[in-house]
Design a protein around this motif. Structure first.
Motif, mmCIF file in Angstrom:
data_model
loop_
_atom_site.group_PDB
_atom_site.id
_atom_site.type_symbol
_atom_site.label_atom_id
_atom_site.label_comp_id
_atom_site.label_asym_id
_atom_site.label_seq_id
_atom_site.Cartn_x
_atom_site.Cartn_y
_atom_site.Cartn_z
ATOM 1 N N MET A 1 0.849 -1.176 0.000
ATOM 2 C CA MET A 1 0.000 0.000 0.000
ATOM 3 C C MET A 1 0.899 1.245 0.000
ATOM 4 N N ARG A 2 0.612 2.162 -0.894
ATOM 5 C CA ARG A 2 1.405 3.390 -0.902
ATOM 6 C C ARG A 2 0.920 4.323 0.199
ATOM 7 N N SER A 3 1.780 5.228 0.583
ATOM 8 C CA SER A 3 1.462 6.138 1.680
ATOM 9 C C SER A 3 0.394 7.152 1.262
ATOM 10 N N PHE A 4 -0.227 7.738 2.265
ATOM 11 C CA PHE A 4 -1.210 8.783 2.011
ATOM 12 C C PHE A 4 -0.556 9.952 1.290
ATOM 13 N N TYR A 5 0.669 10.271 1.664
ATOM 14 C CA TYR A 5 1.403 11.363 1.008
ATOM 15 C C TYR A 5 1.460 11.148 -0.500
ATOM 16 N N HIS A 6 1.833 9.952 -0.913
ATOM 17 C CA HIS A 6 1.921 9.680 -2.351
ATOM 18 C C HIS A 6 0.557 9.789 -3.029
ATOM 19 N N TYR A 7 -0.476 9.375 -2.333
ATOM 20 C CA TYR A 7 -1.821 9.486 -2.910
ATOM 21 C C TYR A 7 -2.242 10.946 -3.065
ATOM 22 N N ILE A 8 -2.066 11.746 -2.027
ATOM 23 C CA ILE A 8 -2.558 13.127 -2.098
ATOM 24 C C ILE A 8 -1.762 13.965 -3.100
ATOM 25 N N MET A 9 -0.562 13.539 -3.428
ATOM 26 C CA MET A 9 0.223 14.275 -4.419
ATOM 27 C C MET A 9 -0.449 14.259 -5.797
ATOM 28 N N THR A 10 -1.365 13.335 -6.014
ATOM 29 C CA THR A 10 -2.089 13.293 -7.288
ATOM 30 C C THR A 10 -3.046 14.477 -7.436
ATOM 31 N N PHE A 11 -3.294 15.216 -6.355
ATOM 32 C CA PHE A 11 -4.191 16.370 -6.388
ATOM 33 C C PHE A 11 -3.446 17.689 -6.610
ATOM 34 N N ARG A 12 -2.126 17.647 -6.688
ATOM 35 C CA ARG A 12 -1.321 18.869 -6.871
ATOM 36 C C ARG A 12 -1.355 19.345 -8.315
ATOM 37 N N GLY A 13 -1.034 20.627 -8.477
ATOM 38 C CA GLY A 13 -0.788 21.180 -9.794
ATOM 39 C C GLY A 13 -1.989 21.448 -10.669
ATOM 40 N N VAL A 14 -3.135 21.674 -10.070
ATOM 41 C CA VAL A 14 -4.318 21.986 -10.885
ATOM 42 C C VAL A 14 -4.357 23.482 -11.193
ATOM 43 N N LYS A 15 -4.924 23.817 -12.338
ATOM 44 C CA LYS A 15 -4.982 25.224 -12.744
ATOM 45 C C LYS A 15 -5.969 26.029 -11.910
ATOM 46 N N GLN A 16 -7.041 25.398 -11.493
ATOM 47 C CA GLN A 16 -8.051 26.047 -10.655
ATOM 48 C C GLN A 16 -7.972 25.416 -9.256
ATOM 49 N N PRO A 17 -7.121 25.945 -8.373
ATOM 50 C CA PRO A 17 -6.957 25.328 -7.044
ATOM 51 C C PRO A 17 -8.281 25.229 -6.289
ATOM 52 N N HIS A 31 7.951 19.968 5.413
ATOM 53 C CA HIS A 31 9.010 18.967 5.539
ATOM 54 C C HIS A 31 8.814 18.017 6.716
ATOM 55 N N ASP A 32 7.954 18.367 7.666
ATOM 56 C CA ASP A 32 7.730 17.515 8.830
ATOM 57 C C ASP A 32 6.519 16.592 8.685
ATOM 58 N N PHE A 33 5.767 16.726 7.611
ATOM 59 C CA PHE A 33 4.602 15.864 7.410
ATOM 60 C C PHE A 33 5.045 14.398 7.386
ATOM 61 N N PRO A 34 4.285 13.498 8.046
ATOM 62 C CA PRO A 34 4.655 12.065 8.067
ATOM 63 C C PRO A 34 4.443 11.409 6.702
ATOM 64 N N LYS A 35 5.410 11.573 5.830
ATOM 65 C CA LYS A 35 5.285 11.181 4.424
ATOM 66 C C LYS A 35 5.144 9.677 4.186
ATOM 67 N N HIS A 36 5.593 8.861 5.093
ATOM 68 C CA HIS A 36 5.535 7.411 4.877
ATOM 69 C C HIS A 36 4.350 6.750 5.580
ATOM 70 N N SER A 37 3.522 7.550 6.200
ATOM 71 C CA SER A 37 2.428 6.997 6.999
ATOM 72 C C SER A 37 1.239 6.527 6.158
ATOM 73 N N THR A 38 0.645 5.450 6.641
ATOM 74 C CA THR A 38 -0.631 4.963 6.112
ATOM 75 C C THR A 38 -1.659 4.919 7.246
ATOM 76 N N ASN A 39 -1.340 5.598 8.356
ATOM 77 C CA ASN A 39 -2.137 5.544 9.569
ATOM 78 C C ASN A 39 -2.987 6.810 9.726
ATOM 79 N N TYR A 40 -4.294 6.633 9.754
ATOM 80 C CA TYR A 40 -5.220 7.754 9.859
ATOM 81 C C TYR A 40 -4.945 8.609 11.095
ATOM 82 N N ALA A 41 -4.813 7.971 12.260
ATOM 83 C CA ALA A 41 -4.640 8.715 13.510
ATOM 84 C C ALA A 41 -3.359 9.543 13.497
#
Length: 72
Positions: A1-17, A31-41
């Motif tokens: 399972m990929r991390s939440f960070y990798h998933y949410i990166m698919t929402f970056r770079g839109v012309k109409q934020p 830089h402090d965001f838990p980039k490797h986490s898959t844990n909701y809490a």
């Protein structure tokens, strides 16, 4: 399972934020965001303490639901 960070990166770079892309952009630059986490809490607690904008936790919950549906 990929991390939440990798998933949410698919929402970056839109012309109409919108809220999801704003959260993704903020996470990208935090830089402090838990980039490797898959844990909701873990991620939710981090955002509670470091919320980038008023409804960031609500947006996170929406994206988390998409993430879980997509990754299951």
């Amino acid at each position: 399972m990929r991390s939440f960070y990798h998933y949410i990166m698919t929402f970056r770079g839109v012309k109409q934020p919108e809220a999801k892309s704003r959260l993704a952009d903020w996470i990208f630059y935090d830089h402090d965001f838990p980039k490797h986490s898959t844990n909701y809490a873990e991620i939710s607690n981090y955002l509670e303490w470091n919320s980038p904008f008023t409804n960031a936790l609500q947006v996170f919950d929406e994206v988390w639901d998409l993430y879980k549906t997509h990754e299951d």
